[in-house]
Design a protein around this motif. Structure first.
Motif, short mmCIF file in Angstrom:
data_model
loop_
_atom_site.label_atom_id
_atom_site.label_comp_id
_atom_site.label_asym_id
_atom_site.label_seq_id
_atom_site.Cartn_x
_atom_site.Cartn_y
_atom_site.Cartn_z
N PRO A 26 0.79 -1.35 -0.03
CA PRO A 26 0.17 0.01 -0.24
C PRO A 26 0.84 1.24 0.03
CG PRO A 26 -0.73 -1.44 1.73
CD PRO A 26 0.61 -2.20 1.11
N ARG A 27 1.91 1.36 0.63
CA ARG A 27 2.72 2.59 0.42
C ARG A 27 3.37 2.68 -0.81
NH1 ARG A 27 6.81 2.50 5.90
NH2 ARG A 27 5.05 2.71 7.34
N PHE A 28 3.46 1.97 -1.70
CA PHE A 28 3.71 2.08 -2.98
C PHE A 28 2.89 2.68 -3.86
CE2 PHE A 28 4.70 -0.06 -7.30
CZ PHE A 28 6.07 0.37 -7.31
N LEU A 29 1.53 2.87 -3.25
CA LEU A 29 0.37 3.55 -4.05
C LEU A 29 0.37 4.69 -4.73
CD1 LEU A 29 -2.60 2.93 -5.38
CD2 LEU A 29 -3.39 3.86 -3.05
N ASN A 30 1.30 5.44 -3.85
CA ASN A 30 1.45 7.05 -4.41
C ASN A 30 2.25 7.06 -5.36
OD1 ASN A 30 -0.27 8.01 -2.19
ND2 ASN A 30 1.40 8.26 -1.04
N VAL A 31 3.43 6.29 -5.51
CA VAL A 31 4.32 6.13 -6.58
C VAL A 31 3.44 5.57 -7.75
CG1 VAL A 31 6.45 5.30 -7.43
CG2 VAL A 31 6.22 5.99 -5.25
N VAL A 32 3.02 4.51 -7.68
CA VAL A 32 2.24 3.91 -8.73
C VAL A 32 1.09 4.83 -9.29
CG1 VAL A 32 0.42 1.91 -9.21
CG2 VAL A 32 2.41 1.72 -7.61
N VAL A 33 0.43 5.39 -8.55
CA VAL A 33 -0.48 6.47 -9.13
C VAL A 33 0.14 7.59 -9.91
CG1 VAL A 33 -2.41 7.96 -8.62
CG2 VAL A 33 -2.45 5.67 -7.61
N ALA A 34 1.04 7.98 -9.44
CA ALA A 34 1.86 9.10 -9.76
C ALA A 34 2.52 8.74 -11.37
CB ALA A 34 3.00 9.83 -9.17
N ILE A 35 2.97 7.75 -11.49
CA ILE A 35 3.65 7.25 -12.75
C ILE A 35 2.64 6.85 -13.64
CG2 ILE A 35 4.98 5.36 -13.65
CD1 ILE A 35 6.44 5.20 -10.95
N PHE A 36 1.55 6.34 -13.20
CA PHE A 36 0.40 5.74 -14.34
C PHE A 36 -0.19 7.05 -14.65
CE2 PHE A 36 -3.80 4.77 -15.37
CZ PHE A 36 -3.74 3.72 -16.39
N LEU A 37 -0.51 8.07 -13.92
CA LEU A 37 -1.29 9.27 -14.29
C LEU A 37 -0.12 10.22 -15.38
CD1 LEU A 37 -2.96 10.54 -11.18
CD2 LEU A 37 -4.01 9.66 -13.35
N ILE A 38 1.11 10.11 -14.99
CA ILE A 38 2.16 10.83 -15.83
C ILE A 38 2.04 10.22 -17.19
CG2 ILE A 38 4.56 11.36 -16.01
CD1 ILE A 38 4.61 12.10 -13.12
N ALA A 39 2.20 8.95 -17.19
CA ALA A 39 2.63 8.19 -18.39
C ALA A 39 1.14 8.35 -19.24
CB ALA A 39 2.78 6.72 -18.09
N PHE A 40 0.01 8.32 -18.67
CA PHE A 40 -1.22 8.40 -19.42
C PHE A 40 -1.57 9.69 -19.84
CE2 PHE A 40 -5.96 8.49 -19.92
CZ PHE A 40 -6.12 7.27 -20.47
N GLY A 41 -1.07 10.57 -19.16
CA GLY A 41 -1.16 12.16 -19.52
C GLY A 41 -0.30 12.18 -20.75
#
Length: 49
Positions: A26-41
């Motif tokens: 779960p602590r990895f969630l912030n990094v995962v979401v940030a990377i995914f949003l940047i890549a998708f953007g």
């Protein structure tokens, strides 16, 4: 049957893999979401094809 790999096909698979990783760590969630949003953007802006 041929397999064609493009970013459009890989994003849903990446989302599933990162979702499972976020559940496991779960602590990895912030990094995962940030990377995914940047890549998708970047993909959405057409900078990556």
């Amino acid at each position: 049957m041929t397999l064609s790999f493009s970013l459009k096909n890989l994003l849903p698979l990446l989302a599933i893999i990162l979702g499972i990783a976020a559940i496991v760590a779960p602590r990895f969630l912030n990094v995962v979401v940030a990377i995914f949003l940047i890549a998708f953007g970047i993909y959405g802006l057409g900078l990556i094809r």
